[in-house]
Write an enzyme that holds these catalytic residues in place. Sequence first.
Site, PDB file in Angstrom:
ATOM      1  N   GLY D  30       0.812  -1.217   0.000  1.00 28.74           N
ATOM      2  CA  GLY D  30       0.000   0.000   0.000  1.00 28.74           C
ATOM      3  C   GLY D  30       0.846   1.267   0.000  1.00 28.74           C
ATOM      4  CE1 TYR D  31      -1.152   4.810  -3.528  1.00 31.99           C
ATOM      5  CE2 TYR D  31      -3.070   5.313  -2.201  1.00 31.99           C
ATOM      6  CZ  TYR D  31      -2.496   5.101  -3.431  1.00 31.99           C
ATOM      7  OH  TYR D  31      -3.269   5.186  -4.561  1.00 31.99           O
ATOM      8  CB  CYS D 170      -2.702  10.181   9.388  1.00 30.61           C
ATOM      9  SG  CYS D 170      -4.351   9.776   8.783  1.00 30.61           S
ATOM     10  CG  ASN D 325      -1.777  11.528   4.413  1.00 29.62           C
ATOM     11  OD1 ASN D 325      -1.276  12.433   3.733  1.00 29.62           O
ATOM     12  ND2 ASN D 325      -2.314  10.453   3.882  1.00 29.62           N
TER      13      ASN D 325
END
Lengths: 359, 359, 359, 359
Positions: D30-31, D170, D325
Amino acid sequence: MEVVSQLLQPEPSEGLMSTPLRIAILHGAGYVGGELIRLLLTHPYCTLTAVTSRTFAGQPLWRAHPTLRGQTDLTFVEEAALTLSELDAVLIAAEHGQGARTVQRLLENGYQGLIIDLSADFRFRDAARYPEWFGFDHPAPELLGRFVYGLPEVYAPYAPGTRLLANPGCFATGLALALWPLRHPLRERTVAVTALTGASGSGTRPKATTHFPERDGNVRAYKVLTHQHLPEVQQVVGPYLHIAFVPVSGPWTRGIWGTVHVTLPAGITTRDVSEWYEAAYGEAPFVRLWPDQLPELRYAVHTPFCDLGWVVRHHHLVVGFALDNLLKGAASQAIQNLNLLLGLPQTAGLLPTPAAVDA
Amino acid sequence: MEVVSQLLQPEPSEGLMSTPLRIAILHGAGYVGGELIRLLLTHPYCTLTAVTSRTFAGQPLWRAHPTLRGQTDLTFVEEAALTLSELDAVLIAAEHGQGARTVQRLLENGYQGLIIDLSADFRFRDAARYPEWFGFDHPAPELLGRFVYGLPEVYAPYAPGTRLLANPGCFATGLALALWPLRHPLRERTVAVTALTGASGSGTRPKATTHFPERDGNVRAYKVLTHQHLPEVQQVVGPYLHIAFVPVSGPWTRGIWGTVHVTLPAGITTRDVSEWYEAAYGEAPFVRLWPDQLPELRYAVHTPFCDLGWVVRHHHLVVGFALDNLLKGAASQAIQNLNLLLGLPQTAGLLPTPAAVDA
Amino acid sequence: MEVVSQLLQPEPSEGLMSTPLRIAILHGAGYVGGELIRLLLTHPYCTLTAVTSRTFAGQPLWRAHPTLRGQTDLTFVEEAALTLSELDAVLIAAEHGQGARTVQRLLENGYQGLIIDLSADFRFRDAARYPEWFGFDHPAPELLGRFVYGLPEVYAPYAPGTRLLANPGCFATGLALALWPLRHPLRERTVAVTALTGASGSGTRPKATTHFPERDGNVRAYKVLTHQHLPEVQQVVGPYLHIAFVPVSGPWTRGIWGTVHVTLPAGITTRDVSEWYEAAYGEAPFVRLWPDQLPELRYAVHTPFCDLGWVVRHHHLVVGFALDNLLKGAASQAIQNLNLLLGLPQTAGLLPTPAAVDA
Amino acid sequence: MEVVSQLLQPEPSEGLMSTPLRIAILHGAGYVGGELIRLLLTHPYCTLTAVTSRTFAGQPLWRAHPTLRGQTDLTFVEEAALTLSELDAVLIAAEHGQGARTVQRLLENGYQGLIIDLSADFRFRDAARYPEWFGFDHPAPELLGRFVYGLPEVYAPYAPGTRLLANPGCFATGLALALWPLRHPLRERTVAVTALTGASGSGTRPKATTHFPERDGNVRAYKVLTHQHLPEVQQVVGPYLHIAFVPVSGPWTRGIWGTVHVTLPAGITTRDVSEWYEAAYGEAPFVRLWPDQLPELRYAVHTPFCDLGWVVRHHHLVVGFALDNLLKGAASQAIQNLNLLLGLPQTAGLLPTPAAVDA
């Protein structure tokens, strides 16, 4: 697991790192300057010792580059405050026209180190190009012959003793890398280029074409078939290809993305094209090849790579290129050139080093 | 100045407006459906009497199109709830494949009015195109010959009695309008097209290529040299031009912008090219010509126009085109076709009418 | 189906429309000017007879507003070229400071029609506000008392004979509409506002804060707790509420979106809050209420609405507001005011009219 | 200048670096996984030895993270292929719910090293929070008490021997850092928060709220006053402050930006507020303080910092916060925690190290 709380800062290994190379950035308050600073702050062999700016002299670097606050305590200085004899290299991130005058001053003041100029001022051997393409007479035509054009994938290794290097333009880098492998196989053909760039390519000064309401959601061509990077590319690929170049402004901040269309001679297949690119760039650490597809812009942005891809169908070839205009199109290419001129690994400070120990 | 508080709602003039035409939109919950609704709500001769959606049946239009809240009290209905005999025209904004089945149902149910289908399902005369380019067998090949391809600047006026019309694709509209005037003068030449589209062209269903973090600041080519609008364009311009088409996703919501590159025969000047375009579109209310420049995307977005511009240098021609994919590429072109089929002014509901009295 | 080819342009019904009202826009080359032109070109009762611009005088409107090319043949004129006696109303879209001087000139030249000034110059009754909040002495303090503050949902209907109207600011419109229903029930409380605006609110002149690389992906507060729309809002809601206002720049072109936080007295429920807003705006055609949710920006953009929504939890109320800064925050509100002053339907030219015949 | 062509790769200094720490990333496609990989590839003391992904097992890392192509030769592996005994630490970048199950598996399989879990699964001591705020029963409530909540600026140094750490959310990171210094001086007060986040916070899976046409130019609040990060923040700042939190989606990819409004007791000045923040964070390398202004989002994005700023006017305080984030809100904070748990310099791999030699 044992917590290794005894670990300390790594100390430089004996000899080699006891004297990191000393680098200054001149005219370092713009976007390219910011990237150069960022890259040099983590360069394993170099120390950034000074950054100049007339506007920001006396202020911390983060006044111009707030992102850098907390990452460095350097302040901008005037160019006159530099101790030139202590510098191993200077990188000049000035606007066109200012680059040449800055180089003149450095040489007149007896500077002996490397100069990498990121302006357009020393990219041409022929002084006549400047009035024609930039609208002014070159202030220092006698220096043109002393500069090397620094497109590493084409011109490196540079001749020993090379001290003066002109860093390529952002569009020119992408275009020249896309076209270089085609110059012989597609000799005499017309290559039709449409390439889009983000707004950071216009620099930090606001203007109508970078006004947010005008740029957002907009696409706009400019200098159609007459962009000043055209002769730069033509100088690289020689007279072999006829280049038609449409530069375009796109609604994003970073990155250049373009397509090259060209008709193929009969019998040429994707495999042939792939071989041309493999032969040209198989060993190049900063060119990534994407056969049978065009690269996506996003994957090149915030990286030091130029991505190249291609698709063949019937007699038609499309080549795509993507790069970060501020990095491979400017700052990281300058560091790549710096590494090459200094005899360092080409990728130092730009790519992760394989871990020293990895059983 | 006298305040004209006695002014009332304008009443329709006798005769003509006493029976506005009754229009329904089928499958009207998507982006194109939203634009069709918006345009018909202010159309001077038409009344939007029904909008269908299986998903939203029973809910107000603004559930799918919140922008419309406060502008209409209509609710979505099921297709089965339509009283077909009361409709003068239906506009079908379905996905590809659904369009044909909807048309079949309408005709089977004895519908006698106009049908404008905005899907790709009736754009080709040759049923063989569907498996090849769309991956499915056409559900109603017997109907293909009954549809007219609705690119008004090329095919209007339509034959009297035309009832069934296939509205062109968004890329196809821009590309066909850009190429149409070139088909004879540049016969047998290759035209190299790179064209970018916004994310609304992908419809309302989220997918990887429209995921914001993947689209934002990104440029991505897809279906390189194999896009399904290519045969549609080829059908318009005939066998005269060889079209190489690179469709591209751009980081914006609305609009298509593209360039066409082609090598010119010796002796052709900008003036010649301008004459070709003037001859083709001088009277067309929805094509705006920009000689000696390429159009900007922004000026076409939210308008019913297709903008065309061109630049010639040496033997090279670049043509640029720009249009709103949801308007001239879909909804406003459907209304333009509706006007033409109904014998209304072509621009009704799409362009300001000159004021009735303007001394 | 019978094709109604005999249909003609609708003719105005007798009497009422034989003399459409004649309107001019002064200083019409900016973003708000563009929207005013667009709205007036399709206004059913008004004719746009002139648009002035010093910069563009003599050029077609589309030079400043390329989107309008093909939609009108008007050209910009100098203010001096206006025949004031033929105008029923003028709309002034000048920058702050210019508005007052333009009004002075009009009145000195004997202009007798309506004036709607969209600048900030006549929004305050108290001339002392100008040096304090805008940094300059008001050029025409004697006129302040003659202007009506044009927030229609609060102040309409205007007194018969009202000729001079100051159109509210964009932030002020959203904020005042959000707060107006709270002023009595939440008397003496502090309302904490954070509101974001798009870049078109800054006008057409490029500046650092609208430079694309600085605005893209950025959020930036400015004039924190000291914005010049604050006294404007305070003037509307009176001394009842203490307003803390943080204006913010967001990375988009059109639209204002904000939240208001306030602590509720014991016992207040969502239903109570809904009643306050229903009582204030239940009949207002341009305020849309979204109980139990905050409005989305996107649905208000390109519309003449201000959207208001609210959520209550425990003793806390959050109110959200959304509007298009160029429309309900400027141009469409000016047309709404124009309609009200002229005795026209409030929504004329702004919302679809129910079709004349719809059996 | 002498060209230092003899320079080699830096060798690790004796002893300390001969055994870099071995780190694995679990669920790394994922990111956040991409950012963790990027950071660990250049970490001076750590080696990334494995990255797991069920979807991408067997494929190079760049299949999920094309940006990394040319920067690492690692391939994704299945979790079962890990040799747990050789790992010094694992970082888990799983979705909520998956984190707990992954931790369970690791511990059941006898894993002895550090675990940093970036999911929400171990952020609360009280298992009852999970059904209430996340909608599911916690799969491993017995482990909750063994985890430390890893907000370093508040809770570091961690107890010796700490092995299990829950990395904060975040929004929670920004909000907790903004509020922590206020909890005693503003005890019992209500703090009203409006905070906006970019689309990467939603992860890699496309959904309606991240569909480009819906997100572009839009602002949308969600989970108004009920976001699941709220109890996380409340757990940090204790019962002292009443938090009203409006989370908002903004039209950008990376970064959180928010405002906190609170009424001040009489007599409190900017200087007092500055002292509170200085006392809390004066030594924190990843918190940058901006007195008398609110921070800009852009300067925090792509950095490991949380920026905090404040403005006081009359009795009102506004605090602004900005962070990336994916970095301070996830990946760089995880590396910061890793450094702290391993006894490394807190900033290792995150901030430039002062050059070894800089005369």
